[in-house]
Scaffold this motif. Structure first.
Motif, PDB file in Angstrom:
ATOM      1  N   VAL A  28       4.002   6.617   7.846  1.00 19.35           N
ATOM      2  CA  VAL A  28       2.922   5.811   7.289  1.00 19.35           C
ATOM      3  C   VAL A  28       2.706   6.164   5.827  1.00 19.35           C
ATOM      4  CG1 VAL A  28       0.441   5.328   7.396  1.00 19.35           C
ATOM      5  CG2 VAL A  28       1.775   5.531   9.512  1.00 19.35           C
ATOM      6  N   ALA A  29       2.758   7.461   5.515  1.00 21.58           N
ATOM      7  CA  ALA A  29       2.560   7.906   4.138  1.00 21.58           C
ATOM      8  C   ALA A  29       3.689   7.439   3.239  1.00 21.58           C
ATOM      9  CB  ALA A  29       2.455   9.435   4.103  1.00 21.58           C
ATOM     10  N   HIS A  32       3.281   3.714   2.595  1.00 20.44           N
ATOM     11  CA  HIS A  32       2.188   3.508   1.647  1.00 20.44           C
ATOM     12  C   HIS A  32       2.640   3.778   0.223  1.00 20.44           C
ATOM     13  CE1 HIS A  32      -1.182   4.938  -0.856  1.00 20.44           C
ATOM     14  NE2 HIS A  32      -1.887   4.000  -0.252  1.00 20.44           N
ATOM     15  N   ASP A  33       3.348   4.889   0.020  1.00 22.08           N
ATOM     16  CA  ASP A  33       3.764   5.256  -1.331  1.00 22.08           C
ATOM     17  C   ASP A  33       4.831   4.312  -1.878  1.00 22.08           C
ATOM     18  OD1 ASP A  33       1.982   7.291  -1.243  1.00 22.08           O
ATOM     19  OD2 ASP A  33       3.436   8.927  -1.224  1.00 22.08           O
ATOM     20  N   VAL A  35       5.180   1.105  -1.019  1.00 17.72           N
ATOM     21  CA  VAL A  35       4.482  -0.154  -1.313  1.00 17.72           C
ATOM     22  C   VAL A  35       3.703  -0.024  -2.616  1.00 17.72           C
ATOM     23  CG1 VAL A  35       2.596  -1.672  -0.574  1.00 17.72           C
ATOM     24  CG2 VAL A  35       4.325  -0.943   1.073  1.00 17.72           C
ATOM     25  N   GLU A  36       3.007   1.084  -2.785  1.00 23.70           N
ATOM     26  CA  GLU A  36       2.213   1.292  -3.995  1.00 23.70           C
ATOM     27  C   GLU A  36       3.094   1.341  -5.233  1.00 23.70           C
ATOM     28  OE1 GLU A  36      -0.037   5.107  -4.812  1.00 23.70           O
ATOM     29  OE2 GLU A  36      -1.699   3.737  -4.372  1.00 23.70           O
ATOM     30  N   SER A  69      11.016   3.863   7.380  1.00 21.41           N
ATOM     31  CA  SER A  69      10.000   3.458   6.405  1.00 21.41           C
ATOM     32  C   SER A  69      10.511   2.319   5.531  1.00 21.41           C
ATOM     33  CB  SER A  69       9.609   4.652   5.520  1.00 21.41           C
ATOM     34  OG  SER A  69       9.034   5.684   6.293  1.00 21.41           O
ATOM     35  N   VAL A 101      -1.258  -3.480   4.345  1.00 24.03           N
ATOM     36  CA  VAL A 101      -0.884  -2.424   3.404  1.00 24.03           C
ATOM     37  C   VAL A 101      -0.631  -3.011   2.019  1.00 24.03           C
ATOM     38  CG1 VAL A 101       0.772  -0.590   2.894  1.00 24.03           C
ATOM     39  CG2 VAL A 101       0.088  -1.027   5.257  1.00 24.03           C
ATOM     40  N   SER A 104      -4.013  -4.343   0.523  1.00 19.90           N
ATOM     41  CA  SER A 104      -4.872  -3.225   0.111  1.00 19.90           C
ATOM     42  C   SER A 104      -4.391  -2.626  -1.211  1.00 19.90           C
ATOM     43  CB  SER A 104      -4.901  -2.148   1.197  1.00 19.90           C
ATOM     44  OG  SER A 104      -5.591  -2.595   2.337  1.00 19.90           O
ATOM     45  N   ALA A 105      -3.072  -2.483  -1.353  1.00 17.01           N
ATOM     46  CA  ALA A 105      -2.521  -1.937  -2.596  1.00 17.01           C
ATOM     47  C   ALA A 105      -2.772  -2.874  -3.766  1.00 17.01           C
ATOM     48  CB  ALA A 105      -1.025  -1.681  -2.435  1.00 17.01           C
ATOM     49  N   GLU A 108      -6.498  -2.581  -4.608  1.00 16.92           N
ATOM     50  CA  GLU A 108      -6.816  -1.258  -5.150  1.00 16.92           C
ATOM     51  C   GLU A 108      -6.401  -1.128  -6.604  1.00 16.92           C
ATOM     52  OE1 GLU A 108      -5.658   3.456  -4.305  1.00 16.92           O
ATOM     53  OE2 GLU A 108      -5.049   1.884  -2.896  1.00 16.92           O
ATOM     54  N   ARG A 193      -9.856  -6.805   3.710  1.00 16.77           N
ATOM     55  CA  ARG A 193      -9.200  -5.972   2.694  1.00 16.77           C
ATOM     56  C   ARG A 193     -10.037  -5.929   1.417  1.00 16.77           C
ATOM     57  NH1 ARG A 193      -6.638  -5.399   6.619  1.00 16.77           N
ATOM     58  NH2 ARG A 193      -8.038  -3.648   6.676  1.00 16.77           N
TER      59      ARG A 193
END
Length: 253
Positions: A28-29, A32-33, A35-36, A69, A101, A104-105, A108, A193
């Motif tokens: 998951v981490a 997330h990274d 995608v970000e 991932s 995800v 949200s990115a 953010e 979101r």
């Protein structure tokens, strides 16, 4: 001797000089990274990701975690894995922006508030169409449910958190009464979101809350009267005006 410039150079997710160890739920981490990194432009469209082994060392996880991932990020439309050509970053037009995800990115890192501006437009179109449909399906029972939701907004106006939830409940009641399925689902994803961002929620003054009540009343009145076009206009107007009141100026304005 250490080069001062090199010592001050920022490290990036994919360019870290030492392995990083994500928290629990490693996959998951990593997702997330990745995608970000793509959403923020750290890795540009058309770029090819480092080989699996390099990513494994960079993130401090196994190749299996990296492989799974990357597959999940590919499913979100951000990557394309091509045999023999590596894993490349897709253009933004290919991204699944409704994926939680990814969305949200985007929210953010929306420094210009462009994404939230677009979200207000999309919400206006979708919720306006649902208000239109709700007016065409009105019944005494449904109208009473909307009135109850609006009454709750009046009762909670001095408690911002409770008032915000009552506001959401009113909108969701209209969605439910529209009888549609796809539009409410899309709207809920976008709205949930967006609410994670303090810039979307804002801190409206008492006068702004009073205006919001008046706009909701206009939506209710039009639905109760069976005025489908009027309900649509009232909802679109409310969403546009409410966002304009909450929206803070940015450096790019």
């Amino acid at each position: 001797m250490t080069d001062p410039a090199a010592a001050q150079a920022p490290t990036t997710v994919l360019g870290a000089s030492t392995p990083r160890t994500p928290p629990a739920r490693l996959g998951v981490a990593v997702v997330h990274d990745l995608v970000e990194a793509i959403v923020t432009g750290e890795v540009q469209p058309g770029a090819v990701l480092p080989p699996e082994g390099v990513l494994s060392q960079t993130f401090g996880v196994s190749r299996t975690v990296i492989r799974e991932s990357v597959k999940r990020v590919e499913e979100k439309g951000l990557l394309t894995v091509a045999q023999g050509r590596g894993t490349s970053v897709n253009e933004a037009s290919a991204w699944n922006v409704l994926d939680p995800v990814v969305l949200s990115a985007l929210v953010e890192h929306d420094d210009s508030l462009g994404i939230l501006d677009e979200l207000a437009v999309v919400r206006g179109v979708l919720e306006g169409s649902m208000a239109n449909a709700a007016a065409g399906r009105r019944t005494a029972e449904r109208t009473a449910a909307l009135q109850h939701a609006l009454d709750h907004m009046h009762e909670t106006i001095d408690d911002f958190d409770a008032y915000s939830q009552a506001d959401v409940d009113f909108h969701f009641t209209v969605m439910e009464q529209s009888g549609t399925r796809l539009a409410p689902t899309i709207t809920r994803i976008l709205f949930d979101r967006a609410r994670e961002s303090s810039r979307f929620v804002g801190a409206p003054a008492a006068e702004a809350l009073r205006l919001t009540l008046e706009e909701h009343q206009a939506v209710l009145d039009a639905i109760e009267a069976g005025d489908a076009a009027g309900a649509q206009r009232a909802m679109e107007h409310h969403i546009a005006e409410a966002w304009a009141r909450r929206r803070l100026p940015t450096a790019r304005d």
